[in-house]
Design an enzyme around this catalytic site. Structure first.
Site, PDB file in Angstrom:
ATOM      1  CB  SER A 174      -0.967  -0.101   1.348  1.00 11.14           C
ATOM      2  OG  SER A 174      -0.099   0.004   2.309  1.00 11.14           O
ATOM      3  CG  HIS A 227      -1.121   3.824   4.863  1.00  9.31           C
ATOM      4  ND1 HIS A 227      -2.102   3.254   5.232  1.00  9.31           N
ATOM      5  CD2 HIS A 227      -0.606   2.988   3.716  1.00  9.31           C
ATOM      6  CE1 HIS A 227      -2.478   2.251   5.355  1.00  9.31           C
ATOM      7  NE2 HIS A 227      -1.380   1.226   3.724  1.00  9.31           N
TER       8      HIS A 227
END
Length: 277
Positions: A53, A259
């Site tokens: 990711s 993230h």
């Protein structure tokens, strides 16, 4: 009676220098033709973006039709491809990927014509998604314990898994430039956060980033790959930092928490990648 023993005789044959020089030139040319020619420039050859990711750009938005892989138009692979126009671009990084996923469903994109490969991988193998869940729902002691468990895995099991991936990359694209991108510190310690996780939990999570960096950079270096230390490139932009934050805190959708956001993909990953490739 036995046969007379053969006595070896050394014979010296002298060739004119012009003949020797011609033979040497021919041999060098032949070696080059077999495979010693210089690889294609990373900016003009095929580019393959592998990984999890952090490479797909989860957390940076604009995912198009990539589904659960969440490949973002704001991700560093897409930014690099846009800026450099490689001859072909295979964006196969996928949210949630582990080393086994790279080997089973991504590595086939790497071919002998590949000039540049980028990859971030290893965090999911070590269970850092579960680490973050544990630290958000449990005590300081349990968070520290879960981080230590993940760190032990990273030190003992992850190196072999990375070797499997890196060996395949080098075997499939022997002349490609390979850039391995690491994971940033999630938190700026003693920073500007009120509430949320305790400083003990934040320190334990950052320590796990340190262990990952040590293991991944070590294996990347063993293969002659370039390593980008995201702890340095994101420095001053973590959660709780005074500067512009490049990493999401808890957000919705939940899988985009912790993230890099679009600014992080550009400043923390794309800019340093552009500098080395």
């Amino acid at each position: 009676m036995g046969a007379k023993p053969c006595i070896p005789v050394e014979v010296t044959v002298r060739f004119p220098r012009s003949v020797l020089r011609s033979a040497l030139v021919t041999a060098v040319a032949a070696a080059t033709a077999i495979g010693l020619a210089a690889p294609a420039s990373a900016a003009t050859g095929r580019y393959v973006a592998l990984g999890d990711s952090y490479s797909s750009g989860t957390g940076a938005g604009s995912y198009g039709s990539s589904g659960s892989c969440k490949r973002s138009a704001n991700s560093y692979p897409q930014l690099w491809a846009n800026a450099n126009a490689p001859s072909s671009f295979a964006f196969v990084a996928c949210s949630g990927a582990q080393t086994s996923n790279v080997l089973n469903s991504q590595i086939s994109a790497v071919t002998s014509s590949t000039a540049l490969v980028t990859i971030s991988i290893g965090g999911n193998d070590a269970g850092f998604a579960d680490v973050m869940i544990t630290c958000n729902t449990s005590s300081d002691a349990e968070c520290v314990r879960r981080n230590q468990e993940a760190q032990d895995f990273a030190r003992t099991t992850l190196p072999g898994r990375l070797n499997n991936v890196y060996t395949q990359i080098r075997s499939r694209a022997p002349y490609a430039r390979v850039v391995v991108l690491g994971y940033p510190h999630i938190y700026h310690l003693n920073g500007y956060c009120w509430g949320g996780l305790s400083e003990t939990k934040r320190a334990a999570i950052n320590q796990s980033s340190d262990v990952l960096a040590s293991v991944i950079s070590g294996r990347a270096g063993a293969y002659g790959f370039t390593y980008i230390d995201a702890r340095r490139t994101f420095d001053g932009h973590e959660i709780c930092a005074a500067g512009t934050r490049w990493i999401n805190s808890v957000t919705w959708p939940m899988d985009e928490s912790y993230h890099p956001n679009a600014s992080g993909q550009r400043g923390g990953y794309y800019n340093p990648l552009e500098a080395v490739a």
